[in-house]
Design a protein around this motif. Structure first.
Motif, short mmCIF file in Angstrom:
data_model
loop_
_atom_site.label_atom_id
_atom_site.label_comp_id
_atom_site.label_asym_id
_atom_site.label_seq_id
_atom_site.Cartn_x
_atom_site.Cartn_y
_atom_site.Cartn_z
N PHE A 11 -9.63 45.20 -9.57
CA PHE A 11 -9.67 45.51 -8.41
C PHE A 11 -8.82 46.44 -7.51
O PHE A 11 -9.49 47.99 -7.48
N ASN A 14 -10.24 50.30 -8.97
CA ASN A 14 -11.20 50.61 -8.58
C ASN A 14 -12.27 49.83 -7.46
O ASN A 14 -12.89 51.05 -6.94
N CYS A 15 -11.58 49.51 -6.91
CA CYS A 15 -11.82 48.44 -5.02
C CYS A 15 -11.64 49.16 -4.40
O CYS A 15 -12.00 49.21 -2.79
N HIS A 19 -12.44 48.94 -0.54
CA HIS A 19 -12.40 48.28 0.10
C HIS A 19 -11.21 47.16 0.85
O HIS A 19 -11.06 45.87 1.22
N ILE A 60 -22.65 45.23 -8.22
CA ILE A 60 -21.28 45.64 -8.56
C ILE A 60 -21.70 46.37 -9.85
O ILE A 60 -21.61 47.94 -9.86
N MET A 73 -21.15 52.72 -2.96
CA MET A 73 -20.97 51.87 -4.02
C MET A 73 -20.86 52.84 -4.90
O MET A 73 -22.64 52.42 -5.77
#
Length: 112
Positions: A11, A14-15, A19, A60, A73
């Protein structure tokens, strides 16, 4: 088997730009996006109190009918398919990329 710590590392790498570090959709890139990032801490609340693991994984991983350009995304398919672990989704053990199995565990742990 991948765990929450593995998922948190994925996370973070990559996120978080979209987010945010807390998963609430407030990352540094979120303001410039045409579609605001989902608040990942409320997935269970939006699904009647149950974490929607199968739906989250499918999103995802990426919708094969849409290119990454048709959605904001990015898709995470591809080379990940070489390292699979069994994850129980909807009562069925499903081969799942190791990195995404950890991510699912992490996402489930941050639900509020």
């Amino acid at each position: 088997m991948p765990n929450r710590t593995d998922g948190r590392a994925f996370f973070a790498d990559n996120c978080t730009s979209c987010h945010g570090s807390s998963g609430q959709g407030d990352g540094v890139m979120s303001e410039g996006l045409s579609v605001p990032p989902t608040d990942l801490t409320t997935l269970s609340r939006a699904n009647g109190g149950t974490f929607p693991a199968t739906r989250a994984l499918a999103y995802i991983w990426g919708d094969p009918k849409q290119s990454h350009l048709a959605r904001v995304m990015p898709q995470f398919a591809g080379a990940m398919a070489d390292d699979l672990v069994p994850v129980k989704l909807d009562g069925v053990y499903t081969p799942t990329p190791r990195a995404l199995a950890g991510l699912l565990t992490y996402l489930e742990s941050i639900q509020r």
